[in-house]
Design a protein around this motif. Structure first.
Motif, short mmCIF file in Angstrom:
data_model
loop_
_atom_site.label_atom_id
_atom_site.label_comp_id
_atom_site.label_asym_id
_atom_site.label_seq_id
_atom_site.Cartn_x
_atom_site.Cartn_y
_atom_site.Cartn_z
N SER A 167 65.35 -46.01 2.27
CA SER A 167 64.41 -44.88 2.24
C SER A 167 63.99 -44.44 0.90
CB SER A 167 65.19 -43.49 2.92
OG SER A 167 66.38 -43.18 2.28
N GLU A 168 65.00 -45.07 -0.20
CA GLU A 168 64.67 -44.51 -1.27
C GLU A 168 63.31 -45.49 -2.11
OE1 GLU A 168 67.99 -47.98 -1.24
OE2 GLU A 168 67.32 -46.12 -0.36
N GLY A 186 57.45 -44.30 -0.36
CA GLY A 186 57.07 -43.14 -1.22
C GLY A 186 56.77 -43.31 -2.47
N ARG A 187 57.62 -44.48 -3.21
CA ARG A 187 57.92 -44.92 -4.47
C ARG A 187 57.17 -46.26 -4.87
NH1 ARG A 187 63.99 -43.45 -5.75
NH2 ARG A 187 63.98 -41.28 -4.80
N GLU A 224 51.53 -40.63 0.25
CA GLU A 224 51.81 -39.10 0.26
C GLU A 224 52.55 -38.70 1.70
OE1 GLU A 224 49.25 -34.89 0.66
OE2 GLU A 224 48.58 -36.60 -0.71
N SER A 254 56.38 -39.44 1.61
CA SER A 254 57.00 -38.63 0.62
C SER A 254 56.98 -37.21 0.89
CB SER A 254 56.44 -38.95 -0.90
OG SER A 254 55.16 -38.30 -0.89
N ARG A 279 59.79 -41.59 7.12
CA ARG A 279 60.83 -42.33 6.79
C ARG A 279 61.98 -42.69 7.51
NH1 ARG A 279 59.97 -38.14 2.58
NH2 ARG A 279 61.96 -37.20 3.34
N ALA A 284 56.98 -36.46 6.66
CA ALA A 284 57.55 -37.46 5.86
C ALA A 284 58.96 -37.85 6.30
CB ALA A 284 57.64 -36.77 4.30
#
Length: 563
Positions: free
Chosen positions: A35-36, A39-40, A12, A15, A25, A21
């Motif tokens: 960066s993609e 958070g994933r 969290e 993201s 990042r 965030a």
């Protein structure tokens, strides 16, 4: 900007569209992480105790690269971070003094950092238990990976492990090891990075981590720096990601059942006495009470199955070739609860394996290497809250013994007088060292293996009953009573012993007694002066909060039942 209300689990912090965030990042992008992904994917911290001040952990920097590969291939983001590192041979007054500090360092870094889970990279004696203590308190998914044992040394054309060092030190003290031999010993003592290549504290705790489900099955004995340990690093990284995705937190595997299994395995391998302290401390972190009666029962039921140094004759690679911990767990299955989780998060009964056809090191319950009771949990008038003796490494004739005390107040007094000609001592005397417990040491230095006076060594004496509130290296042997609790600094009876007092040791009866009239002891207690300590910083915190040996020497405020 305050992060108090940010939930770290689930990425969290990394993201969303807010400033926190963006900053997180942006900083990670600057270190090369796309960066993609942030958070994933699960974020896996790698707590690394690599240090040039800790040769045992010297291979962990390279091992971390393999852990990272495993994390990435499993779909996670690895982020390595350092903590303090504790080297048994270098830290003074004692490595145990800093164990709780490393545990706090580990806990706070795990708790405060935006990571979903963590891989613990440890090795030397106190690093792995400290990391497990801290991670257990932090509560996030974790898995540990030990450094592994270093290669065997060679001395006088024979293989040598660190436990062979102690009689050579006695020879040097007695003038029977000259300067060229002494220099040669230094040159061949260590033949690479990794922990001691014997069932000392470091390897015992790697085995404990494996049994607790805090490390992958079969991981403890793989040599440091080997291709097999590199592959294990990748597998450990992948398992950390799996733990996060399945929500496998410490309370899932560090249970009362797992702790009982671990102590039983320590007995079966003739493991280090230090493991008892660490297991007590880990138990306290998860709110499990492991009492002396329970430990006595387990020890009395568990024979010695591993013929490995220092309690046996064989080497770690022999035990590894016989199948290691998974084979040991299978051999003693009837004594264990194999429903406990292994490091795969599956029950242990799915990870046991049979030993090789003709095992050289690993025995069966039907034909053990030694009798039950490898670790003797003593109590009596000299140790009201307990003491410990490694019976598998003791001299049988001394396991029932009465002799006059010869008392030393601290290490300096011991060193100053042990080899003097006027020391009143004989072969049946009981050597007593006090003032070296958790508070007195501070940190229970590994000085419990008191040296035998050179005069007696020259007469052929190879062992004596030795008693202290200190610890002993897991690589040492002898009839040595350790962890006397309460320690003398805390007002235990050990503080009242005088030269000539008869002391009785009875290992079969699990007794350690000071045979002095209680009225005399009360009078001695009344006259005993209290010591004054002026400390600051961590030393002040340590002295105010350290617990006694029977509670694992943890800080009182770090136990699960605090408050």
């Amino acid at each position: 900007m305050s992060q108090e209300r940010i939930q770290r689990i689930g990425g969290e912090l990394m993201s969303g569209d807010g400033p926190d965030a963006l900053i997180a990042r942006g900083l990670l992008r600057g270190s090369g992480i796309p960066s993609e992904l942030i958070g994933r994917r699960p974020v896996i911290g790698i707590a690394n105790t690599w240090s040039e001040l800790n040769p045992c952990n010297g291979g962990l920097r390279d091992l971390a690269t393999h852990v990272k590969t495993g994390v990435i291939e499993a779909g996670g983001i690895p982020l390595e971070f350092p903590t303090i590192s504790i080297a048994e041979a270098f830290i003074r007054p004692s490595s145990m003094y800093l164990r709780n500090l490393l545990a706090m360092d580990t806990e706070e870094m795990i708790s405060s950092s935006p990571i979903d889970g963590v891989v613990l990279l440890g090795g030397c004696d106190k690093t792995l238990p400290a990391q497990i203590m801290g991670a257990a308190s932090a509560g996030k998914p974790f898995i540990s990976l030990a450094a592994g044992p270093r290669p065997l040394s060679r001395w006088n054309d024979g293989e040598m492990t660190i436990d062979d060092l102690w009689p050579l030190l006695d020879k040097r003290r007695g003038g029977h090891l000259d300067d060229p031999a002494w220099a040669e010993l230094e040159a061949c003592l260590s033949c690479g990075v990794g922990t001691c290549n014997v069932m000392g504290t470091a390897i015992t705790m790697a085995v404990v981590a494996e049994v607790l489900g805090a490390a992958l099955p079969g991981s403890a004995l793989i040599p440091a720096g080997s291709p097999a340990r590199a592959a294990l690093g990748e597998a450990t990284g992948a398992q950390a990601v799996a733990h996060v995705r399945r929500g496998v937190t410490p309370n899932h595997f560090i249970t009362a059942t797992a702790l009982a299994n671990a102590f039983r395995v320590v007995c079966a391998i003739g493991g280090s006495t230090n493991a008892v302290l660490h297991l007590q401390a880990i138990a306290g972190r998860v709110g499990v009470d492991v009492g002396i009666d329970e430990l006595r029962r387990i020890s009395a039921e568990t024979p010695l199955l591993a013929d490995v140094k220092p309690s046996g004759r064989m080497f770690l690679h022999d035990l590894h070739a016989d199948g290691g911990v998974p084979a040991l767990m299978g051999a003693m299955a009837s004594l264990l609860d194999l429903s406990a989780s292994s490091g795969t998060s599956r029950p242990w009964h799915e990870s046991t394996r049979p030993p090789r056809k003709s095992p050289t090191c690993l025995a069966s319950l039907d034909a053990p290497k030694g009798p039950p009771g490898t670790l003797a949990l003593l109590s009596g008038s000299l140790a009201p809250r307990g003491a410990l003796l490694k019976a598998s490494a003791a001299t049988p004739r001394l396991c029932r013994h009465v002799g006059p005390a010869v008392v030393f107040d601290g290490v300096e007094d011991l060193r100053a007088r042990i080899d003097t000609s006027d020391l009143q001592i004989r072969a049946d005397s009981v050597l007593v060292l006090r003032g070296v417990g958790p508070m007195g040491g501070p940190g229970m230095p590994e000085v419990g293996h008191l040296p035998i006076p050179t005069r007696l060594l020259d007469e052929g004496v190879t062992d004596m009953v030795r008693i202290s509130d200190a610890r002993m290296s897991g690589t040492a042997t002898g009839t040595v009573v350790l962890h006397v609790s309460p320690e003398s600094e805390a007002g235990g009876p050990l503080a009242l012993v005088r030269d000539g007092d008869p002391i009785a040791l009875d290992v079969d009866a699990l007794r350690l007694d000071l045979l002095v009239d209680e009225r005399d002891l009360r009078e001695r207690s009344r006259r005993r002066a209290t010591s004054q300590h002026h400390t600051r910083g961590y030393g002040h915190l340590y002295r105010q909060h350290v617990l006694q040996a029977d509670q694992g020497c943890d800080f009182d405020f770090l136990r699960a039942d605090h408050g």
